[in-house]
Design an enzyme around this catalytic site. Structure first.
Site, short mmCIF file in Angstrom:
data_model
loop_
_atom_site.label_atom_id
_atom_site.label_comp_id
_atom_site.label_asym_id
_atom_site.label_seq_id
_atom_site.Cartn_x
_atom_site.Cartn_y
_atom_site.Cartn_z
N LYS A 52 0.84 -1.20 0.00
CA LYS A 52 0.00 0.00 0.00
C LYS A 52 0.88 1.25 0.00
O LYS A 52 0.58 2.22 -0.70
CB LYS A 52 -0.94 -0.02 1.21
CG LYS A 52 -2.08 -1.02 1.01
CD LYS A 52 -2.86 -1.35 2.27
CE LYS A 52 -3.84 -2.50 1.96
NZ LYS A 52 -4.51 -3.05 3.14
N GLN A 96 -5.15 -1.72 9.25
CA GLN A 96 -4.98 -3.06 8.66
C GLN A 96 -5.59 -4.13 9.58
O GLN A 96 -5.35 -4.15 10.78
CB GLN A 96 -3.48 -3.32 8.45
CG GLN A 96 -3.16 -4.59 7.70
CD GLN A 96 -3.63 -4.58 6.24
OE1 GLN A 96 -3.71 -3.55 5.61
NE2 GLN A 96 -3.92 -5.75 5.72
N ASP A 119 -11.54 2.13 3.26
CA ASP A 119 -11.86 0.71 3.13
C ASP A 119 -13.36 0.51 2.89
O ASP A 119 -13.78 -0.58 2.48
CB ASP A 119 -11.55 -0.03 4.45
CG ASP A 119 -10.16 -0.64 4.49
OD1 ASP A 119 -9.71 -1.14 3.45
OD2 ASP A 119 -9.55 -0.62 5.58
N1 GUN Z 1 -6.72 -7.07 5.61
C1 GUN Z 1 -6.84 -7.81 4.47
N2 GUN Z 1 -7.45 -7.08 3.51
C2 GUN Z 1 -7.71 -5.87 4.04
C3 GUN Z 1 -8.31 -4.68 3.53
O1 GUN Z 1 -8.75 -4.59 2.38
N3 GUN Z 1 -8.36 -3.63 4.40
C4 GUN Z 1 -7.91 -3.70 5.67
N4 GUN Z 1 -8.03 -2.63 6.45
N5 GUN Z 1 -7.35 -4.80 6.18
C5 GUN Z 1 -7.26 -5.86 5.36
#
Ligand code: GUN
Length: 283
Positions: A52, A96, A119
């Site tokens: 990211k 996350q 998200d």
């Molecule tokens: N963990 C696995 N995929 C994601 C996601 O798309 N967003 C977040 N915040 N955590 C994750």
């Protein structure tokens, strides 16, 4: 042999469009920032967070990473979220998941400002998705929609089957397909005759988390097969929910794992962050 959908290429195209728009905004003095919070040392999460950060750099966003120890308390994490909510340099906030067991995802997510919730996990954003009035689309389902679009397949009127009913993928995926006028079935562990239901699908989205569960007898000849799974096979090799080798002759279009849905999720996160930034800066 099915057409293999190249998620990396579609993702690169989306990110390039974002990069160009960000360049134009920077020329006007507008900078966009994404804060990513990671708690603990889950190795998979660390890889996702690194990717990211790299994507932010590639499109021209400022990225702010907060790596907190596994023992972080709820109060400490909420204090950080509150600080980021109030920080004008931060347009998007991503915490996350999964969080360490002593922290409750729901409490944390509910405290992220909905207009910074890139998200689209906050109940306000989930509700907006339900009524079709959204600014943020949940990243993975939105990436799946882009991949379907890239095949030139019209969703309207098609039989769409989603395997899995998670809040992050299955449920919002079904809503997005429905908004595009697909005839949508959500299946899950209690579904009877799963194979027969899946074999009706013109568009099949597998998001169940079971390695290579979907074999050729689950799919209709010529179907679009999208694999959201990210599993390890018996040899420890990365694989999806779909048995790619078994299905690749029968499907019309199919995504590989890796290189299918995965790269799209991050591209969609960048898109949501751009949307949030433009809204905050009034452009
Ligand atoms: N963990 C696995 N995929 C994601 C996601 O798309 N967003 C977040 N915040 N955590 C994750």
């Amino acid at each position: 042999m099915a057409n293999i959908i190249d998620g990396k290429a579609v993702s690169a195209r989306v990110k390039e469009e974002i990069r160009q728009e960000v360049e134009g905004l920077k020329a006007k003095g507008v900078e966009i920032g994404l804060a990513v919070v990671i708690v603990g040392d889950d190795p998979a999460s660390q890889v996702y967070v690194k990717n990211k950060e790299k994507a932010c750099e590639a499109v021209g966003f400022n990225s702010f990473k907060y790596a907190l120890p596994a023992e972080t308390t709820e109060e400490e994490l909420l204090a950080l979220v509150d600080k980021l909510n109030k920080d004008d340099k931060v347009d998007g906030i991503l915490v996350q998941l999964p969080l360490p067991k002593h922290l409750d995802d729901k409490i944390i997510i509910n405290n992220i400002r909905p207009d910074k919730d890139v998200d689209a996990f906050h109940p306000v954003n989930v509700g907006k998705i339900m009524i079709g009035d959204y600014s943020f689309l949940p990243c993975t389902p939105a990436g799946v929609m882009e991949l379907i679009k890239s095949t030139g397949t019209e969703v309207a009127g098609k039989e769409c089957v989603v395997i899995g009913r998670s809040n992050i993928v299955g449920k919002p995926q079904a809503m997005l397909l429905l908004h595009e006028n697909g005839t949508v079935t959500i299946t899950h562990s209690k579904t009877k005759n799963l194979k027969e239901v899946c074999a009706r699908a013109d568009i099949l989205v597998a998001a169940v988390g079971r390695a290579k569960m979907v074999t050729a007898d689950y799919i209709k000849e010529g179907a679009v097969v999208i694999d959201v799974g990210m599993n390890r096979d018996e040899n420890g090799k990365l694989c999806g929910d779909v048995d790619f080798e078994d299905c690749k002759e029968k499907a019309g279009y199919i995504t590989p794992v890796p290189g299918g849905v995965g790269p799209m999720t991050i591209a969609m996160l960048m898109k949501n962050t751009l949307t949030a930034g433009k809204e905050h800066h009034g452009v």
